[in-house]
Scaffold this active site. Structure first.
Site, PDB file in Angstrom:
ATOM      1  N   SER A  75       3.716  -4.526  -5.114  1.00 27.44           N
ATOM      2  CA  SER A  75       2.839  -5.038  -6.172  1.00 27.44           C
ATOM      3  C   SER A  75       2.556  -3.959  -7.211  1.00 27.44           C
ATOM      4  CB  SER A  75       1.522  -5.531  -5.557  1.00 27.44           C
ATOM      5  OG  SER A  75       0.604  -5.849  -6.580  1.00 27.44           O
ATOM      6  N   GLY A  76       2.656  -4.315  -8.499  1.00 29.56           N
ATOM      7  CA  GLY A  76       2.538  -3.347  -9.581  1.00 29.56           C
ATOM      8  C   GLY A  76       1.188  -2.666  -9.716  1.00 29.56           C
ATOM      9  N   HIS A  77       0.104  -3.432  -9.521  1.00 26.06           N
ATOM     10  CA  HIS A  77      -1.206  -2.862  -9.858  1.00 26.06           C
ATOM     11  C   HIS A  77      -1.742  -1.887  -8.810  1.00 26.06           C
ATOM     12  CE1 HIS A  77      -4.099  -5.312  -7.347  1.00 26.06           C
ATOM     13  NE2 HIS A  77      -3.040  -6.086  -7.246  1.00 26.06           N
TER      14      HIS A  77
ATOM     15  N   CYS B 144     -11.174  -8.805  -0.273  1.00 24.38           N
ATOM     16  CA  CYS B 144     -11.185 -10.230   0.038  1.00 24.38           C
ATOM     17  C   CYS B 144     -12.327 -10.583   0.981  1.00 24.38           C
ATOM     18  CB  CYS B 144      -9.866 -10.634   0.679  1.00 24.38           C
ATOM     19  SG  CYS B 144      -8.474  -9.719   0.041  1.00 24.38           S
TER      20      CYS B 144
ATOM     21  N   THR C 252       9.667 -18.920 -16.615  1.00 21.90           N
ATOM     22  CA  THR C 252      10.043 -17.914 -17.610  1.00 21.90           C
ATOM     23  C   THR C 252       9.491 -16.563 -17.168  1.00 21.90           C
ATOM     24  OG1 THR C 252       9.987 -19.593 -19.314  1.00 21.90           O
ATOM     25  CG2 THR C 252       9.881 -17.297 -20.061  1.00 21.90           C
TER      26      THR C 252
ATOM     27  N   GLN D 191       0.813  -1.222   0.000  1.00 26.26           N
ATOM     28  CA  GLN D 191       0.000   0.000   0.000  1.00 26.26           C
ATOM     29  C   GLN D 191       0.849   1.275   0.000  1.00 26.26           C
ATOM     30  OE1 GLN D 191      -3.282   0.699  -0.294  1.00 26.26           O
ATOM     31  NE2 GLN D 191      -3.780  -1.457  -0.607  1.00 26.26           N
TER      32      GLN D 191
HETATM   33  C1  LIG Z   1      -3.359  -5.683  -2.648  1.00 31.27           C
HETATM   34  C2  LIG Z   1      -2.549  -6.102  -1.474  1.00 31.27           C
HETATM   35  C3  LIG Z   1      -1.866  -7.325  -1.459  1.00 31.27           C
HETATM   36  C4  LIG Z   1      -2.001  -8.332  -2.580  1.00 31.27           C
HETATM   37  O1  LIG Z   1      -1.345  -7.918  -3.736  1.00 31.27           O
HETATM   38  P1  LIG Z   1      -1.668  -8.685  -5.110  1.00 31.27           P
HETATM   39  O2  LIG Z   1      -0.681  -8.122  -6.070  1.00 31.27           O
HETATM   40  O3  LIG Z   1      -3.087  -8.338  -5.457  1.00 31.27           O
HETATM   41  O4  LIG Z   1      -1.476 -10.136  -4.861  1.00 31.27           O
HETATM   42  C5  LIG Z   1      -1.085  -7.635  -0.365  1.00 31.27           C
HETATM   43  N1  LIG Z   1      -0.977  -6.785   0.665  1.00 31.27           N
HETATM   44  C6  LIG Z   1      -1.602  -5.594   0.692  1.00 31.27           C
HETATM   45  C7  LIG Z   1      -1.431  -4.697   1.861  1.00 31.27           C
HETATM   46  C8  LIG Z   1      -2.421  -5.219  -0.363  1.00 31.27           C
HETATM   47  O5  LIG Z   1      -3.061  -4.057  -0.329  1.00 31.27           O
END
Ligand SMILES: *Cc1c(COP(=O)(O)O)cnc(C)c1O
Length: 386
Positions: free
Chosen positions: A199-201, A325, A237, A179
């Site tokens: 995490s990229g997204h 979730c 890969t 975050q």
């Molecule tokens: C979104 C999130 C994740 C999971 O990341 P993903 O790339 O969706 O697997 C893990 N921890 C936190 C705090 C997140 O907000």
């Protein structure tokens, strides 16, 4: 009707510049990075370029970065990897009650497999108490894993101090920075961490790509066995377009981070004040100051968060109850219960998370319609009698 998207903590739209950077790696530069012909050299270089961008961004060496499929895999890899690698040293892990499920359920899984886990409580603002943490450390503690900032209520943990305590006791320390990275400064040396997940997204990169920082000298058992990719720490890969997009997203995020943090913090505090003033029996969740610039989490007494979301959706407003979730379960959020909310307040919570395209005008529109929605729902609610 244009959507007012206020769920950036769940995911962000991939930036068009990120997509442009990725496209050539689907067709022109498609070579397998492990092959020896020159077609593959360019994909190999592209991966190493992205690795360097991330390493520079967090104060690491490129060799300390492993690309993964996202935040969840990075968390699983860090926790299971340490648990497995250090099992001769001990089997005790310390975490907090308010972690993301990627950490919490990984710890629960390990508990079923012979490990002991301490789930530290947090205070009413969602902050881990350092004295409690230090008291929980035992001779057999092999890992402390505490998130940098909480995805539901935005509270930012004293990671640097936790890292100092971990160091003093010779315990490895992992933080889930999913975050925070790309939104506020994240430096592995300032934070005193051995392992860090991103995490990229969550910062306008593609979905399905993330990374784990592993401090030099940290023993970690791989999660995925097979080929020699990622210095034998993660087989498969490489997701070349994803990695390239990730690198581009890091560049873009760092370029606007400081200004955006200031802009969003201003809009955040203004929005919180407006909602609390306009709507009675409402309260802010999470730390009032030490919180993510883009996070607003408010509880409205006597009604269901889900009903509020459905009503907001009719106005084209996309928000969340906190955790993507837990949206399929009827249990109130473990995070809100841990900060001491009654079920009454925990059920009526909504999270608004801002992004780089969020405008003051959009927030004004939400502040315009929300009081009416709350009033309407409360009038129908048997649980609200004021
Ligand atoms: C979104 C999130 C994740 C999971 O990341 P993903 O790339 O969706 O697997 C893990 N921890 C936190 C705090 C997140 O907000």
């Amino acid at each position: 009707m244009k959507t007012i998207y206020l769920d950036h903590a769940a995911t962000t739209a991939t930036d068009p510049q990120v997509i442009d950077a990725m496209l050539p790696y689907f067709h022109e530069n498609f070579g397998n990075p492990s092959s020896i012909y020159s077609l593959s050299r360019s994909t190999r270089n592209a991966i190493e370029n992205a690795r360097e961008i991330l390493a520079n961004a967090i104060g690491a060496n490129p060799k300390e970065i492993v690309f993964t499929s996202g935040g969840s895999e990075s968390d699983n890899f860090a926790i299971k990897g340490i648990a497995q690698a250090l099992k001769d040293k001990g089997n005790h892990i310390i975490t907090s009650q308010i972690e993301h499920h990627a950490v919490l359920y990984t710890c629960k899984y390990l508990e079923k497999n012979g490990y002991n886990v301490t789930y530290l409580p947090v205070d009413n603002n969602g902050i881990v108490k350092l004295e409690k943490l230090e008291k929980a450390i035992r001779p057999d503690t092999i890992l402390i894993t505490i998130m940098h900032a909480n995805n539901e209520i935005g509270s930012i943990q004293p990671i640097r101090q936790i890292g100092e305590i971990a160091k003093k006791h010779g315990t490895k320390f992992h933080t889930d920075a999913v975050q925070t990275f790309g939104h506020i400064p994240v430096n592995v040396n300032d934070l005193n961490v051995d392992l860090l997940s991103v995490s990229g997204h969550k910062f306008y990169g593609p979905k399905g790509i993330g990374a784990l920082y592993i401090r030099k000298g940290t023993k970690l058992t791989p999660l995925i066995h097979g080929g020699d990719q990622e210095r034998r720490r993660r087989a498969s890969t490489e997701n070349v377009p994803g990695i390239v997009g990730f690198g581009k997203a890091v560049e873009l995020a760092l370029g606007i981070m400081e200004d955006e943090a200031i802009r969003q913090t201003g809009m955040r505090d203004n929005f919180i004040q407006t909602l609390l003033e306009k709507i009675p029996d409402s309260q802010l969740n999470g730390h009032p100051v030490n919180r993510l610039p883009n996070n607003i989490n408010i509880s409205f007494e006597g009604i269901e968060g889900e009903s509020i979301l459905l009503n907001l959706d009719m106005y084209g407003i996309a928000a969340s109850t906190g955790s993507a979730c837990s949206s399929s379960s009827l249990e109130p959020s473990h995070v809100l219960l841990s900060i001491g909310l009654t079920h009454e307040f925990a059920h009526g919570s909504v999270r608004f998370s801002l992004g780089k395209h969020t405008s003051q005008g959009e927030l004004d529109q939400v502040a315009e319609v929300l009081p009416g929605i709350i009033q309407k729902l409360r009038a129908m609610s048997p649980r609200y009698n004021k």
